[in-house]
Scaffold this motif. Structure first.
Motif, PDB file in Angstrom:
ATOM      1  N   LEU A   1     -38.515  36.152  18.617  1.00 48.23           N
ATOM      2  CA  LEU A   1     -37.614  35.962  19.560  1.00 48.23           C
ATOM      3  C   LEU A   1     -37.561  37.343  20.501  1.00 48.23           C
ATOM      4  O   LEU A   1     -37.474  38.248  19.864  1.00 48.23           O
ATOM      5  CB  LEU A   1     -36.381  35.447  19.424  1.00 48.23           C
TER       6      LEU A   1
ATOM      7  N   GLU B   1     -34.865  27.920  28.030  1.00 49.97           N
ATOM      8  CA  GLU B   1     -35.791  28.705  27.584  1.00 49.97           C
ATOM      9  C   GLU B   1     -35.382  29.866  26.918  1.00 49.97           C
ATOM     10  O   GLU B   1     -34.464  30.499  27.099  1.00 49.97           O
ATOM     11  CB  GLU B   1     -36.923  29.044  28.961  1.00 49.97           C
ATOM     12  N   ALA B   2     -36.425  30.259  26.105  1.00 53.55           N
ATOM     13  CA  ALA B   2     -36.170  31.481  25.332  1.00 53.55           C
ATOM     14  C   ALA B   2     -37.465  32.418  25.304  1.00 53.55           C
ATOM     15  O   ALA B   2     -38.474  31.722  25.225  1.00 53.55           O
ATOM     16  CB  ALA B   2     -35.741  31.408  23.789  1.00 53.55           C
ATOM     17  N   THR B   3     -37.295  33.810  25.562  1.00 52.89           N
ATOM     18  CA  THR B   3     -38.524  34.765  25.630  1.00 52.89           C
ATOM     19  C   THR B   3     -38.953  34.846  24.173  1.00 52.89           C
ATOM     20  O   THR B   3     -38.315  35.084  23.306  1.00 52.89           O
ATOM     21  CB  THR B   3     -38.101  35.857  26.272  1.00 52.89           C
TER      22      THR B   3
END
Length: 153
Positions: free
Chosen positions: A89, A68-70
């Protein structure tokens, strides 16, 4: 609007979003300060969330969940009706809002040329200069390996 005109407008918008997403928030804010920002409202207040990153082994294998990426996102509507969306991002809500504002302005016939000339073009030039600097720096450390054939035999 013709299909060709719509496609060129979409290509312009896509190129602008690529530049804005790869630029820093301070640089975007600095260039936005040079133009008269039109009246606008937040459709979606800037917020942070997660997205799932997908990957493929070797580029053509079966897709799998990599992690997962914020991300931060926002949506803005100009007083003239254009709606802009901003995603970036990381946890930078203000950058997402500025990207959304630029996206809406790129779609506007009144502000498109000004935002392109005073915001997008300088950011694109800075991004390309940095990319070229890194390429030259990398090229300076490149080592060419070769194999010598022995004369025996």
């Amino acid at each position: 609007m013709t299909t060709t005109g719509r496609n060129s407008k979409q290509a312009q918008r896509k190129a602008a979003m690529a530049v804005l997403a790869h630029s820093g928030a301070a640089e975007i804010a600095g260039h936005l300060a040079d133009i008269a920002v039109p009246a606008h409202e937040n459709l979606r207040e800037p917020e942070n969330g997660l997205v799932m990153l997908r990957g493929r082994i070797g580029g053509d294998g079966a897709p799998f969940n990599l992690g997962e990426a914020t991300v931060s996102r926002a949506a803005v509507r100009l007083a003239t009706g254009e709606v802009g969306f901003g995603y970036t991002l990381g946890r930078d809500a203000q950058k997402a809002r500025m990207i959304a504002l630029c996206d809406a302005m790129v779609q506007s016939t009144d502000f498109s040329s000004e935002v392109e000339a005073k915001v997008i073009a300088p950011l694109r030039a800075a991004m390309l200069a940095e990319r070229n600097r890194k390429a030259e720096e990398t090229a300076a450390t490149r080592v060419d390996f070769y194999t010598m054939v022995r004369g025996e035999g």
